[in-house]
Design a protein around this motif. Sequence first.
Motif, short mmCIF file in Angstrom:
data_model
loop_
_atom_site.label_atom_id
_atom_site.label_comp_id
_atom_site.label_asym_id
_atom_site.label_seq_id
_atom_site.Cartn_x
_atom_site.Cartn_y
_atom_site.Cartn_z
N LYS A 97 -13.36 41.26 14.00
CA LYS A 97 -12.83 41.43 15.34
C LYS A 97 -13.94 41.67 16.35
CE LYS A 97 -8.75 43.77 17.28
NZ LYS A 97 -7.76 44.85 17.01
N ASN A 98 -14.90 42.50 15.94
CA ASN A 98 -15.99 42.83 16.85
C ASN A 98 -16.91 41.64 17.09
OD1 ASN A 98 -17.46 44.93 18.35
ND2 ASN A 98 -19.07 44.53 16.87
N LYS A 99 -17.00 40.76 16.10
CA LYS A 99 -17.84 39.57 16.28
C LYS A 99 -17.32 38.74 17.45
CE LYS A 99 -19.75 35.65 13.72
NZ LYS A 99 -19.74 34.90 12.43
N GLY A 100 -15.98 38.58 17.53
CA GLY A 100 -15.39 37.85 18.64
C GLY A 100 -15.61 38.57 19.96
N LEU A 101 -15.52 39.91 19.93
CA LEU A 101 -15.71 40.69 21.16
C LEU A 101 -17.16 40.64 21.63
CD1 LEU A 101 -13.50 43.77 20.30
CD2 LEU A 101 -13.07 42.11 22.10
N THR A 102 -18.10 40.60 20.66
CA THR A 102 -19.51 40.49 21.02
C THR A 102 -19.78 39.16 21.72
OG1 THR A 102 -20.12 41.86 19.13
CG2 THR A 102 -21.86 40.54 20.12
N THR A 103 -19.19 38.08 21.17
CA THR A 103 -19.33 36.77 21.80
C THR A 103 -18.69 36.77 23.17
OG1 THR A 103 -19.20 35.77 19.59
CG2 THR A 103 -18.92 34.30 21.47
N LEU A 104 -17.53 37.41 23.25
CA LEU A 104 -16.82 37.50 24.53
C LEU A 104 -17.68 38.22 25.58
CD1 LEU A 104 -13.93 37.21 25.95
CD2 LEU A 104 -13.63 39.60 25.34
N LYS A 105 -18.29 39.34 25.18
CA LYS A 105 -19.14 40.10 26.11
C LYS A 105 -20.32 39.26 26.58
CE LYS A 105 -21.61 44.49 26.58
NZ LYS A 105 -22.77 43.90 27.24
N LYS A 106 -20.88 38.49 25.66
CA LYS A 106 -22.03 37.66 26.02
C LYS A 106 -21.65 36.67 27.13
CE LYS A 106 -23.13 34.05 23.57
NZ LYS A 106 -23.57 33.15 22.50
N TYR A 107 -20.50 36.01 26.97
CA TYR A 107 -20.09 35.02 27.97
C TYR A 107 -19.62 35.69 29.26
CZ TYR A 107 -20.48 31.39 24.42
OH TYR A 107 -20.96 30.52 23.47
N GLU A 108 -18.96 36.85 29.15
CA GLU A 108 -18.55 37.57 30.36
C GLU A 108 -19.78 38.00 31.17
OE1 GLU A 108 -15.78 37.97 31.74
OE2 GLU A 108 -14.14 38.08 30.29
N ASP A 109 -20.83 38.43 30.47
CA ASP A 109 -22.06 38.84 31.15
C ASP A 109 -22.71 37.65 31.84
OD1 ASP A 109 -21.73 41.43 30.35
OD2 ASP A 109 -23.12 41.33 28.67
#
Length: 740
Positions: A409-421
């Motif tokens: 789950k966190n792997k997807g959130l880490t990717t999400l944070k990268k693109y949001e940033d």
Amino acid sequence: MKRLHKILILLTVLVTVLYSCSTQKDTLVSKNFHALTAKYNVLFNGEQAFQQGLKDIREQHTDNFWKRLQIEPITFDERKIEAPKFNSPGEDFNNKQEENKSATPFDRAEEKAVKAIQKHSMNIKGYEKNRQIDDAYLLLGKSRYYTQRFIPAVEAFNYIIANYPNANLNYETRVWRAKANVRLGNEETAIQSMKLLLKVVDEKEEISKEVQEQAYTAMAMAYTETDTIQKVIEHLNNATQTFINREQSARNMFILGQVYSELNRKDSARMVFQKLANKKQAPVKYRIHANIELVKNSAKDSSDVLLINRFKKLIKNTDNRKYYDELYYQLGTLYEDRGNTKKAVEYYKKSLTAKDGSNYQKTYTYERLGNLHFNKQDYLLAGSYYDSVLQITSKEFDSEKRIRRIRRKNKGLTTLKKYEDVVKNNDSILQLVAMSTNERTAYFESYIEKIKKEDEERRQQLLNSQNFGNQFGGGTSFGNNKGKWYFYNTQSKGFGEAEFQRIWGTRPLEDNWRLSDKTAINSNNEIAEEEDINKSRYELATYIEAIPTDPKILNQLKEDRNDALYQLGLIYKEQFKNTGLAIKNFERLTNLNQKEELKLPLNYHLYQLYTEVGEIAKATRAKEFILQNYPNTRFAEIIISPDKKLEAIEEKEDEIAKKYKELYYLYKNYKYEEVVNQINTFSETVAKSDLIPKLALLKALAIGKYKSKEEYKKALEFVAFSYANKEEGKKAEEIIKLLK
């Protein structure tokens, strides 16, 4: 002569006494002498060492109440523990001292037991006359048991059972032998011997309640190893009836409740835990955790109010401080179940800050906080909490299913944070680029004034609290929070630490700590430059000059932002099933997109999402766009025939796979242009296939072999955008990054 006569009489008496105390002399004096000497000298010291060993084991063993407890609370060292080696006469005394230093308390207990047997055993004509020798053999067996030498332990227990059938500790020895057999994997042997003890022997002679408790506990241990869960329940029930050994009985009762809970027999579990929670004879740790288990097995009804009051009462009792992390956590879960998330978060945070809280408990608390924010669609904060779970998880629990799920789950959130940033950062830069010179100047002047004001307020607070002129004039006690000396004033020290970290960050304690780059240690200019960093924050030129003006850089910023928007849309759509945010990102990209290859996948994803949320007009518009502009694509076929069976397509799979192999063979033979031409022709005849992404990537790779870098990059981008969730799309994305 008289003196010589007295000496001879004394020697005679002494020899007579010594002879009468011989281990081979069956006299009352000899038996009592050796029994008393063995009991109050050798065995006493051995028993003291054994008790110290048990104390060490209890201190080393840590129970994880989140999992089913071991029936016997022992953490055995996985490494093999060898028998102690004792020096024979004539060996170097210093060597013996070194060996004794490394001996465990159980080794010393074994040494004393052996000594008692060797020096005080009175085996006369096959009968042991010293009533303490069976105790020595039992101490010997138990010491071997706790040093993981189970076979020698069984030998000692067997000796007692065979040679001392009428001894008062014979039945206890049988229990210890059964436990040793369980450790050796001989569960059936252990079960049969305990059945014989509890049924056959009990018919002839009454067994003490204490031994019965031990026997039922040993039976439960054996059945646990054979996974006969109903028998485990039966014998744990029997072992908790008398409650003579309070520690083990409370433990057995707790495990019984855990077993009921695992079997989803919540009512039975609650009854056991309620009984244990109210049992004053039980140790505190079991009563506290019995209350906690009541929450885990609660019916989620009005009884929650009673549990909340109970937990608040437990928290008020300062004797329960060491359990505050668990108590606060369970109180948080009760409030969360009642829908009061504000209170739940409050108690979860108290759980995290509780003194002496375990890291394993914190993983559950962080997970709960992460889930709460995830459900509120606050994904970035949720990801921070999941990160905390993974950071404090030890290797012992790293492979747990729960931790693996959080990691995914966190792997997807880490990717999400990268693109949001990326989106946030690039939007900010492009917004500044779009401003006029006057707008930029006004914007940054306002920002500089803001940080100046913040820095000044912080500096003034620090000066007011420190009062440097008087800080050395007369100290106060260390405990006084308002002492004049700087380091005695916790408020001043706190401000000082905050100011230091703001300016210098976190620096290790070392020479030339002010220099981040030690290679510049001889350069005074470097030191001056580092000290002037703070001043540059107040200069307008620092910010104006940082704004990019190169068209290539600006175009790259736009491309990266658009790429991030597309990836965000896919993540929200496919991974988090958040239709609203997926639509928001795809719609924004539709207005910004300049790439032809993105129009088809964008409209198709929007068509699916609009259909899902019931926005028929928008879905129809996206559908018509695809059918009019891309009628021969896979997406168009799916839209036209969404319920069409795939038999016909599946029949073509073998044909397509065969064609892919032919094309790959051509690629390997350097016929790149032919590969591209054949894929272009072949793709038009293929409506739908799982091999389409492979063909697209192969085409892009072939283009890269004989066309320009720009065309190669464009072909890869098509694969990356069209098949972002496929392996081929990810591979294309990796190649694009390498090209950049």
